[in-house]
Write a protein that holds these residues in place. Structure first.
Motif, PDB file in Angstrom:
ATOM      1  N   ASP A   3      92.401  31.354 -17.755  1.00  0.00           N
ATOM      2  CA  ASP A   3      91.563  30.698 -18.768  1.00  0.00           C
ATOM      3  C   ASP A   3      91.181  31.558 -19.973  1.00  0.00           C
ATOM      4  N   ASP A   4      92.004  32.504 -20.360  1.00  0.00           N
ATOM      5  CA  ASP A   4      91.727  33.328 -21.549  1.00  0.00           C
ATOM      6  C   ASP A   4      90.425  34.120 -21.470  1.00  0.00           C
ATOM      7  N   ILE A   5      89.868  34.291 -20.267  1.00  0.00           N
ATOM      8  CA  ILE A   5      88.614  35.043 -20.153  1.00  0.00           C
ATOM      9  C   ILE A   5      88.654  36.046 -19.000  1.00  0.00           C
ATOM     10  N   PHE A   6      89.444  35.759 -17.974  1.00  0.00           N
ATOM     11  CA  PHE A   6      89.479  36.637 -16.799  1.00  0.00           C
ATOM     12  C   PHE A   6      90.896  37.133 -16.542  1.00  0.00           C
ATOM     13  N   SER A   7      91.011  38.401 -16.144  1.00  0.00           N
ATOM     14  CA  SER A   7      92.311  38.942 -15.760  1.00  0.00           C
ATOM     15  C   SER A   7      92.112  40.057 -14.753  1.00  0.00           C
ATOM     16  N   THR A   8      93.139  40.344 -14.006  1.00  0.00           N
ATOM     17  CA  THR A   8      93.096  41.470 -13.076  1.00  0.00           C
ATOM     18  C   THR A   8      94.425  42.202 -13.098  1.00  0.00           C
ATOM     19  N   VAL A   9      94.342  43.525 -13.052  1.00  0.00           N
ATOM     20  CA  VAL A   9      95.506  44.409 -12.947  1.00  0.00           C
ATOM     21  C   VAL A   9      95.170  45.425 -11.873  1.00  0.00           C
ATOM     22  N   GLY A  10      96.110  45.675 -10.978  1.00  0.00           N
ATOM     23  CA  GLY A  10      95.822  46.645  -9.934  1.00  0.00           C
ATOM     24  C   GLY A  10      97.009  46.926  -9.063  1.00  0.00           C
ATOM     25  N   THR A  11      96.727  47.270  -7.820  1.00  0.00           N
ATOM     26  CA  THR A  11      97.778  47.673  -6.886  1.00  0.00           C
ATOM     27  C   THR A  11      98.089  46.592  -5.859  1.00  0.00           C
ATOM     28  N   SER A  12      97.276  45.531  -5.809  1.00  0.00           N
ATOM     29  CA  SER A  12      97.404  44.543  -4.750  1.00  0.00           C
ATOM     30  C   SER A  12      98.470  43.503  -5.054  1.00  0.00           C
ATOM     31  N   ASN A  13      99.412  43.364  -4.133  1.00  0.00           N
ATOM     32  CA  ASN A  13     100.370  42.271  -4.189  1.00  0.00           C
ATOM     33  C   ASN A  13      99.721  41.015  -3.608  1.00  0.00           C
ATOM     34  N   MET A  14     100.377  39.887  -3.741  1.00  0.00           N
ATOM     35  CA  MET A  14      99.851  38.656  -3.158  1.00  0.00           C
ATOM     36  C   MET A  14     100.533  38.431  -1.815  1.00  0.00           C
ATOM     37  N   ASP A  15     100.160  39.283  -0.851  1.00  0.00           N
ATOM     38  CA  ASP A  15     100.748  39.178   0.478  1.00  0.00           C
ATOM     39  C   ASP A  15      99.762  39.663   1.538  1.00  0.00           C
ATOM     40  N   TYR A  16     100.119  39.424   2.792  1.00  0.00           N
ATOM     41  CA  TYR A  16      99.264  39.795   3.911  1.00  0.00           C
ATOM     42  C   TYR A  16      98.964  41.287   3.920  1.00  0.00           C
ATOM     43  N   ARG A  17      99.991  42.082   3.633  1.00  0.00           N
ATOM     44  CA  ARG A  17      99.828  43.534   3.722  1.00  0.00           C
ATOM     45  C   ARG A  17      98.762  44.024   2.753  1.00  0.00           C
ATOM     46  N   SER A  18      98.812  43.574   1.512  1.00  0.00           N
ATOM     47  CA  SER A  18      97.828  44.014   0.525  1.00  0.00           C
ATOM     48  C   SER A  18      96.436  43.479   0.827  1.00  0.00           C
ATOM     49  N   PHE A  19      96.356  42.244   1.315  1.00  0.00           N
ATOM     50  CA  PHE A  19      95.057  41.631   1.554  1.00  0.00           C
ATOM     51  C   PHE A  19      94.369  42.155   2.811  1.00  0.00           C
ATOM     52  N   ASN A  20      95.148  42.564   3.810  1.00  0.00           N
ATOM     53  CA  ASN A  20      94.550  42.859   5.113  1.00  0.00           C
ATOM     54  C   ASN A  20      94.874  44.232   5.698  1.00  0.00           C
ATOM     55  N   ILE A  21      95.919  44.881   5.234  1.00  0.00           N
ATOM     56  CA  ILE A  21      96.374  46.086   5.925  1.00  0.00           C
ATOM     57  C   ILE A  21      96.252  47.343   5.067  1.00  0.00           C
ATOM     58  N   ASN A  22      96.796  47.294   3.857  1.00  0.00           N
ATOM     59  CA  ASN A  22      96.817  48.487   3.011  1.00  0.00           C
ATOM     60  C   ASN A  22      95.485  48.738   2.311  1.00  0.00           C
ATOM     61  N   PHE A  23      95.317  49.967   1.842  1.00  0.00           N
ATOM     62  CA  PHE A  23      94.212  50.332   0.971  1.00  0.00           C
ATOM     63  C   PHE A  23      94.641  50.027  -0.468  1.00  0.00           C
ATOM     64  N   GLU A  24      93.891  49.161  -1.159  1.00  0.00           N
ATOM     65  CA  GLU A  24      94.259  48.715  -2.498  1.00  0.00           C
ATOM     66  C   GLU A  24      93.075  48.856  -3.451  1.00  0.00           C
ATOM     67  N   VAL A  25      93.336  48.777  -4.751  1.00  0.00           N
ATOM     68  CA  VAL A  25      92.267  48.784  -5.744  1.00  0.00           C
ATOM     69  C   VAL A  25      92.720  47.997  -6.971  1.00  0.00           C
ATOM     70  N   ASN A  26      91.851  47.130  -7.474  1.00  0.00           N
ATOM     71  CA  ASN A  26      92.133  46.322  -8.661  1.00  0.00           C
ATOM     72  C   ASN A  26      90.993  46.424  -9.655  1.00  0.00           C
ATOM     73  N   ALA A  27      91.338  46.331 -10.934  1.00  0.00           N
ATOM     74  CA  ALA A  27      90.333  46.188 -11.983  1.00  0.00           C
ATOM     75  C   ALA A  27      90.245  44.712 -12.339  1.00  0.00           C
ATOM     76  N   PHE A  28      89.034  44.161 -12.319  1.00  0.00           N
ATOM     77  CA  PHE A  28      88.789  42.773 -12.713  1.00  0.00           C
ATOM     78  C   PHE A  28      88.109  42.805 -14.076  1.00  0.00           C
ATOM     79  N   ILE A  29      88.742  42.161 -15.066  1.00  0.00           N
ATOM     80  CA  ILE A  29      88.327  42.280 -16.462  1.00  0.00           C
ATOM     81  C   ILE A  29      87.890  40.916 -16.987  1.00  0.00           C
ATOM     82  N   TYR A  30      86.714  40.880 -17.613  1.00  0.00           N
ATOM     83  CA  TYR A  30      86.176  39.650 -18.190  1.00  0.00           C
ATOM     84  C   TYR A  30      86.139  39.841 -19.702  1.00  0.00           C
ATOM     85  N   ASP A  31      87.251  39.516 -20.338  1.00  0.00           N
ATOM     86  CA  ASP A  31      87.369  39.803 -21.774  1.00  0.00           C
ATOM     87  C   ASP A  31      88.486  38.952 -22.355  1.00  0.00           C
ATOM     88  N   ALA A  32      88.191  38.228 -23.448  1.00  0.00           N
ATOM     89  CA  ALA A  32      89.168  37.322 -24.049  1.00  0.00           C
ATOM     90  C   ALA A  32      90.358  38.077 -24.637  1.00  0.00           C
TER      91      ALA A  32
END
Length: 484
Positions: free
Chosen positions: A409-438
């Motif tokens: 929606d032109d206001i929220f974005s995220t860039v990081g290390t997490s893939n969209m899979d089970y491993r990233s969500f539940n197993i690995n150590f991950e970190v993402n930046a969540f940005i609220y900026d147009a």
């Protein structure tokens, strides 16, 4: 007796295997975890003797409840408590940011419920497209460092680009700077000669959860998938780009590599610094007294709202997954996702389907050619279900897309290390930046649309009529999806 054991040792081992396997099955059932995951473990334990026990040992433990390492010593230090208090918002500040965050304020509060994910306003954010841009900036900042350098990477190799980075670390350490390097023992590959050079230069370095045969373990471990660099407590890097020639599009590279990284200056650096220290205490087995030099005063040039969310077996909840889930379910216009590995859990599938069915433009970009045969076919098994909900799926054809980004929606974005899979969500150590900026969101949106020009859309009708042998491969690989 010995003769009997000798003649029947395979039968005895098999009986022993199933005694342990039945015990493991009972344990899994009593945990009341996701039914799909439960059935996957049962199938593996029952139909794959010995190997099934190995898989359960590596994946079946609930490390989020029995944490691999504790964050308490770092978080309880007075300087860290002071930093977290400094970053806390009062009601007046919440009202101020509510105007430009709109309905995304719920997302802020979700992450903020984890006290290690404060929202920071005083930040500058630079989006770094591909490895060449990232390493030019990183090497410049490393060479200009004045106090300390902290690096935490899943992959670091002493190849062409890796040697440049490591040489910069050695140079700074000999100048008296405190230089610390944490690297994953499975993902990384440092020669004994380079380790010797690091030692003689004064660079402190430790592997994360060392293994005996890293080349044989592959992904069957709880690994540190984070990519963090913190320089002087003022500048930080986070994103998908590891330190290896693979991530730089040199002329002799066989595959074009498309990736995205961030360079941050401001208050968000403090959150990444804290995350680094929690890892460092674990890998070094040192209790560090953290002082003010690691958290210098921030001069605010821009007001870009950023939250840093770390997730893994050391956190109480799957923070990154929950934040992505809420961002998708609260979207009003569009959701654009780029991920190299798409093996979504039921929660994410439902979120994407509901968003698309409610009229949100949901598009997902994945590689056409994966670097994993199992993941490729497991991913393909989900595409039909997604497209049935009017989600557009694109496959990148120019090379391998490794970026892990989402824009909403032109206001929220995220860039990081997490893939969209089970491993990233539940197993690995991950970190993402969540940005609220147009501005940041629009840049990432434009990059996404540019990448679609180098991609092919998956046509639902043609995909449904793909060969049965492909569907068989997909069904087989999908059985492993909660485990890969």
């Amino acid at each position: 007796m010995l003769e009997y054991l000798k003649d029947n040792y395979w039968i005895i081992l098999l009986i022993l295997n199933y005694v342990i396997a039945i015990s493991a099955v009972i344990t899994v059932v009593l945990k009341n975890i996701n039914p799909t995951k439960t059935l996957s473990y049962i199938i593996v334990l029952v139909f794959f003797p010995f190997f099934g026990l190995l898989v359960y040992y590596l994946f079946g433990q609930e490390y989020r409840k029995n944490k691999i390492f504790s964050r308490k010593h770092v978080l309880n230090q007075s300087i860290i408590k002071s930093i977290n208090q400094e970053l806390e918002f009062n009601k007046n500040q919440i009202r101020k940011i509510d105007d430009f965050l709109d309905h995304k304020l719920k997302l802020v509060k979700l992450l903020y419920s984890n006290k290690n994910s404060p929202l920071t306003l005083c930040n500058e954010v630079d989006i770094l497209k591909n490895g060449k841009t990232k390493f030019e900036a990183l090497l410049r900042d490393l060479n200009n460092a004045k106090n300390h350098i902290h690096l935490e990477y899943y992959i670091i190799k002493d190849d062409k680009i890796g040697s440049k980075v490591l040489d910069a670390l050695c140079k700074k350490a000999t100048q008296g700077l405190k230089v610390r390097l944490a690297y994953d023992d499975v993902g990384s590959d440092l020669s004994s000669k380079m380790k010797q050079k690091l030692n003689s230069s004064g660079v402190e370095h430790y592997p994360f959860m060392p293994v005996l045969f890293s080349s044989l373990t592959g992904k069957m471990n709880y690994r540190n998938h984070r990519k963090i660099a913190v320089i002087d407590g003022e500048i930080a890097y986070v994103g998908g780009i590891n330190i290896s020639d693979t991530y730089v599009n040199y002329d002799d590279n066989h595959v074009y590599w498309r990736d995205t990284h961030l360079r941050l200056v401001g208050e968000a650096v403090k959150s990444l610094q804290i995350d680094f220290f929690t890892t460092w205490e674990f890998v070094s087995n040192q209790k560090i007294n953290i002082d003010e030099r690691y958290f210098p005063e921030v001069t605010c040039k821009n007001e870009v709202a950023v939250q840093i969310a770390a997730s893994g077996p050391d956190t109480d909840a799957p923070n990154i997954m929950e934040a992505m889930f809420m961002a998708i379910t609260t979207a009003e216009n569009y959701v654009y996702i780029t991920t190299p590995y798409l093996v979504p859990n039921d929660q994410m599938i439902t979120a994407l389907q509901v968003a698309a069915k409610s009229g949100v433009d949901v598009r997902i970009l994945i590689p056409k050619q994966s670097d994993s045969w199992v993941v490729k076919h497991a991913t393909n098994s989900y595409l039909e279900r997604l497209m049935d909900a009017n989600i557009k799926v694109y496959r990148y054809t120019k090379g391998f897309v490794h970026a892990k980004t989402m824009v909403v929606d032109d206001i929220f974005s995220t860039v990081g290390t997490s893939n969209m899979d089970y491993r990233s969500f539940n197993i690995n150590f991950e970190v993402n930046a969540f940005i609220y900026d147009a501005k940041t969101s629009k840049i990432l949106k434009n990059y996404f649309l540019e990448d679609l020009e180098c991609a092919e859309i998956v046509e639902p009708e043609r995909w449904t009529n793909r060969p049965k042998i492909e569907k068989l491969k997909e069904s087989y690989c999908r059985l492993w999806s909660p485990l890969i």
